[in-house]
Design a protein around this motif. Structure first.
Motif, PDB file in Angstrom:
ATOM      1  N   ARG A 194       1.044  -1.627  -0.146  1.00 46.89           N
ATOM      2  CA  ARG A 194      -0.421  -0.008   0.117  1.00 46.89           C
ATOM      3  C   ARG A 194       0.713   1.613  -0.259  1.00 46.89           C
ATOM      4  O   ARG A 194       0.513   2.315  -0.558  1.00 46.89           O
ATOM      5  CB  ARG A 194      -0.178  -0.196   1.136  1.00 46.89           C
ATOM      6  N   LYS A 195       1.724   0.992   0.455  1.00 50.46           N
ATOM      7  CA  LYS A 195       2.931   2.382   1.131  1.00 50.46           C
ATOM      8  C   LYS A 195       2.895   2.487  -0.012  1.00 50.46           C
ATOM      9  O   LYS A 195       3.700   4.005  -0.654  1.00 50.46           O
ATOM     10  CB  LYS A 195       3.733   1.885   2.210  1.00 50.46           C
ATOM     11  N   ALA A 196       4.243   1.649  -1.300  1.00 48.37           N
ATOM     12  CA  ALA A 196       4.630   1.069  -2.760  1.00 48.37           C
ATOM     13  C   ALA A 196       3.955   1.828  -3.523  1.00 48.37           C
ATOM     14  O   ALA A 196       3.785   3.021  -4.379  1.00 48.37           O
ATOM     15  CB  ALA A 196       4.956   0.351  -2.953  1.00 48.37           C
ATOM     16  N   GLU A 197       1.906   1.267  -3.420  1.00 54.18           N
ATOM     17  CA  GLU A 197       1.347   2.383  -4.022  1.00 54.18           C
ATOM     18  C   GLU A 197       0.424   3.879  -3.921  1.00 54.18           C
ATOM     19  O   GLU A 197       0.993   4.178  -5.037  1.00 54.18           O
ATOM     20  CB  GLU A 197       0.098   1.126  -4.238  1.00 54.18           C
ATOM     21  N   GLU A 198       0.642   4.150  -2.678  1.00 55.00           N
ATOM     22  CA  GLU A 198       0.232   5.512  -3.017  1.00 55.00           C
ATOM     23  C   GLU A 198       1.818   6.089  -3.454  1.00 55.00           C
ATOM     24  O   GLU A 198       1.561   7.292  -3.734  1.00 55.00           O
ATOM     25  CB  GLU A 198      -0.024   6.057  -1.447  1.00 55.00           C
ATOM     26  N   ALA A 199       2.295   5.402  -3.374  1.00 53.01           N
ATOM     27  CA  ALA A 199       4.049   7.166  -3.916  1.00 53.01           C
ATOM     28  C   ALA A 199       3.471   6.822  -5.600  1.00 53.01           C
ATOM     29  O   ALA A 199       4.155   7.811  -5.728  1.00 53.01           O
ATOM     30  CB  ALA A 199       5.320   6.394  -3.393  1.00 53.01           C
ATOM     31  N   THR A 200       2.939   5.846  -5.387  1.00 56.08           N
ATOM     32  CA  THR A 200       3.784   5.104  -7.000  1.00 56.08           C
ATOM     33  C   THR A 200       2.048   6.143  -7.444  1.00 56.08           C
ATOM     34  O   THR A 200       3.073   6.654  -8.410  1.00 56.08           O
ATOM     35  CB  THR A 200       2.910   4.005  -7.699  1.00 56.08           C
ATOM     36  N   GLU A 201       0.717   6.234  -6.894  1.00 55.05           N
ATOM     37  CA  GLU A 201       0.187   7.410  -7.430  1.00 55.05           C
ATOM     38  C   GLU A 201       0.960   8.374  -7.552  1.00 55.05           C
ATOM     39  O   GLU A 201       0.081   8.970  -8.213  1.00 55.05           O
ATOM     40  CB  GLU A 201      -1.154   7.130  -6.718  1.00 55.05           C
ATOM     41  N   THR A 202       1.320   9.514  -6.126  1.00 56.28           N
ATOM     42  CA  THR A 202       1.720  10.473  -5.901  1.00 56.28           C
ATOM     43  C   THR A 202       2.834  10.641  -6.912  1.00 56.28           C
ATOM     44  O   THR A 202       2.942  11.847  -7.807  1.00 56.28           O
ATOM     45  CB  THR A 202       1.966  10.771  -4.952  1.00 56.28           C
ATOM     46  N   TYR A 203       3.483   9.881  -7.866  1.00 57.30           N
ATOM     47  CA  TYR A 203       4.791  10.022  -8.501  1.00 57.30           C
ATOM     48  C   TYR A 203       4.294  10.421  -9.987  1.00 57.30           C
ATOM     49  O   TYR A 203       4.310  11.155 -10.788  1.00 57.30           O
ATOM     50  CB  TYR A 203       5.502   8.228  -8.752  1.00 57.30           C
ATOM     51  N   ASN A 204       3.210   9.726  -9.830  1.00 59.42           N
ATOM     52  CA  ASN A 204       2.218   9.638 -12.067  1.00 59.42           C
ATOM     53  C   ASN A 204       1.838  10.475 -11.441  1.00 59.42           C
ATOM     54  O   ASN A 204       1.703  11.870 -12.257  1.00 59.42           O
ATOM     55  CB  ASN A 204       1.221   8.556 -11.710  1.00 59.42           C
ATOM     56  N   ALA A 205       0.913  11.873 -10.258  1.00 62.62           N
ATOM     57  CA  ALA A 205       0.523  12.630 -10.547  1.00 62.62           C
ATOM     58  C   ALA A 205       2.069  14.033 -10.809  1.00 62.62           C
ATOM     59  O   ALA A 205       1.613  15.113 -11.147  1.00 62.62           O
ATOM     60  CB  ALA A 205      -0.078  13.761  -9.174  1.00 62.62           C
ATOM     61  N   THR A 206       2.871  13.791  -9.787  1.00 65.99           N
ATOM     62  CA  THR A 206       3.285  14.820 -10.019  1.00 65.99           C
ATOM     63  C   THR A 206       4.370  15.018 -12.202  1.00 65.99           C
ATOM     64  O   THR A 206       4.839  15.305 -12.174  1.00 65.99           O
ATOM     65  CB  THR A 206       5.175  14.224  -9.287  1.00 65.99           C
ATOM     66  N   GLU A 207       4.492  13.372 -12.218  1.00 68.03           N
ATOM     67  CA  GLU A 207       4.942  13.463 -13.634  1.00 68.03           C
ATOM     68  C   GLU A 207       3.903  13.956 -14.725  1.00 68.03           C
ATOM     69  O   GLU A 207       3.952  14.434 -15.591  1.00 68.03           O
ATOM     70  CB  GLU A 207       5.480  11.840 -14.378  1.00 68.03           C
ATOM     71  N   GLU A 208       2.649  14.127 -14.188  1.00 63.38           N
ATOM     72  CA  GLU A 208       1.531  14.987 -14.971  1.00 63.38           C
ATOM     73  C   GLU A 208       2.023  15.994 -15.191  1.00 63.38           C
ATOM     74  O   GLU A 208       1.995  16.669 -16.028  1.00 63.38           O
ATOM     75  CB  GLU A 208       0.586  14.219 -14.640  1.00 63.38           C
ATOM     76  N   LYS A 209       2.636  16.791 -13.916  1.00 68.31           N
ATOM     77  CA  LYS A 209       2.473  18.138 -13.830  1.00 68.31           C
ATOM     78  C   LYS A 209       3.968  18.302 -14.266  1.00 68.31           C
ATOM     79  O   LYS A 209       3.929  19.422 -14.739  1.00 68.31           O
ATOM     80  CB  LYS A 209       2.871  18.552 -12.002  1.00 68.31           C
TER      81      LYS A 209
END
Length: 371
Positions: free
Chosen positions: A38-53
């Protein structure tokens, strides 16, 4: 990826003797693994959001760079015009009479009248040139400031993304360390506990009647489903949106992009911006969102099943809808009518003649048999 769904637990390599396993119950081990994923997935989706920005920032920086180049070119032209006017004034000042005095002393009234128009037009051109020069200087200066800010923002986003990437890698390293410490017997017990847990959740959901009734997708939903089925068996890679690998929201966003509807890249944004739909109205093509913070997403295919990219170490697969704690569902094609006739695609991975066992739902998950 995270949660109780389909943990692809693998035994440590035969050549490496496992470390002494921690003195924990199987349920505690499963909870610990789920928390790490879960921790890895939360960080992954945060990473994806940052990648979009970051992607938006790169586009903004490129646009500002183009605008700044044009503004500087216009400023050069304006300065050239201003220099020409200055030279003309200098030459006029060196003569016996200024153009205005020549106009006053001219013996020819017609010529003087024509000359007055020339003087007025020249004065107007000079004023316009000065105005254009001032405007172009201001425009170039503003764009230069914005370009510098865009570059600063891009660098900050890149640094933030690096920290997020480190968080993901750290969480996955902890998973690997924990798995390597387990015996084959413990791994088998974990798999069994997971199947029983998911099976119980699935039976509870199906018996509630909330998914009753056969429904068909819209035409766009059918295209999204066809794309998702074609990805079965492809590996999960965090931060990936195809074509050779996917993470959870990478799969759903690409499925709908191929259907002709651009939806947000991350599961949180999909949940936040797309129209909500209740589970009793769920139809194939809808997106099922998991966990309170909306950090996992899957594509509903009907009959209580979803296609998902679970998490590192797994592949795109068909799973019970209750594989993870449900948050809700959203419909990218809200307002579109369902197809009258719909037959789901054959569940076969690319290049394969049958669906691998690791991709199919667990046999005791109280779902329809794997295809």
């Amino acid at each position: 990826m995270a949660g109780a769904a389909s943990l692809a637990l693998q035994a440590p390599p035969a050549t490496a003797a496992p470390a002494d396993p921690p003195d924990q119950s199987v349920s505690a081990l499963l909870a610990r693994l789920q928390a790490l994923y879960r921790k890895a997935e939360e960080a992954t989706e945060t990473y994806n959001a940052t990648e979009e920005k970051l992607k938006e920032q790169r586009e903004e920086a490129a646009r500002l760079g183009t605008d700044l180049t044009r503004a500087r070119s216009a400023l050069t032209d304006s300065r050239d015009d201003a220099g020409r006017i200055a030279r003309e004034q200098y030459r006029a000042a060196g003569g016996a009479f200024s153009p205005f005095l020549g106009f006053l002393l001219s013996p020819d009234a017609r010529h003087a009248f024509d000359r007055s128009h020339q003087i007025t037009r020249a004065a107007s051109n000079r004023a316009a040139t000065v105005h254009r020069l001032t405007r172009d200087e201001r425009r170039a200066e503003e764009l230069a400031v914005r370009a510098r800010k865009a570059l600063d923002a891009r660098q900050k986003l890149a640094a933030r993304q690096k920290k997020q990437r480190d968080t993901i890698n750290d969480s996955l390293a902890q998973v690997e360390k924990l798995l390597a410490s387990l015996t084959a017997e413990q791994l088998a017990e974990l798999r069994g506990l997971e199947r029983r847990t998911v099976g119980k959740a699935q039976r509870t959901l199906l018996s509630s009647g909330r998914l009753s009734g056969a429904r068909a997708p819209s035409r766009a939903g059918g295209r999204a489903l066809a794309y998702a089925y074609a990805q079965l068996g492809k590996p999960y890679v965090w931060g990936s949106a195809g074509p050779d690998s996917f993470d959870c929201s990478g799969l759903t966003s690409q499925a709908w992009a191929h259907a002709g509807d651009l939806i947000p890249r991350t599961s949180q944004e999909q949940w936040r911006t797309l129209p909500r739909v209740s589970l009793d109205r769920l139809r194939p093509g809808d997106l099922v969102i998991y966990f309170e913070d909306a950090t996992h997403v899957a594509l509903y295919i009907g009959d209580g099943l979803v296609i998902q990219a679970p998490r590192p170490g797994t592949a795109v697969k068909i799973s019970p809808i209750a594989s993870n704690p449900l948050l809700g569902a959203v419909r990218p094609d809200a307002g579109e009518a369902p197809l009258r006739d719909y037959a789901p695609p054959a569940a076969r991975p690319p290049g394969g003649s049958a669906l691998p066992a690791a991709v199919a739902p667990a046999p005791d998950s109280a779902t329809t048999p794997a295809t």
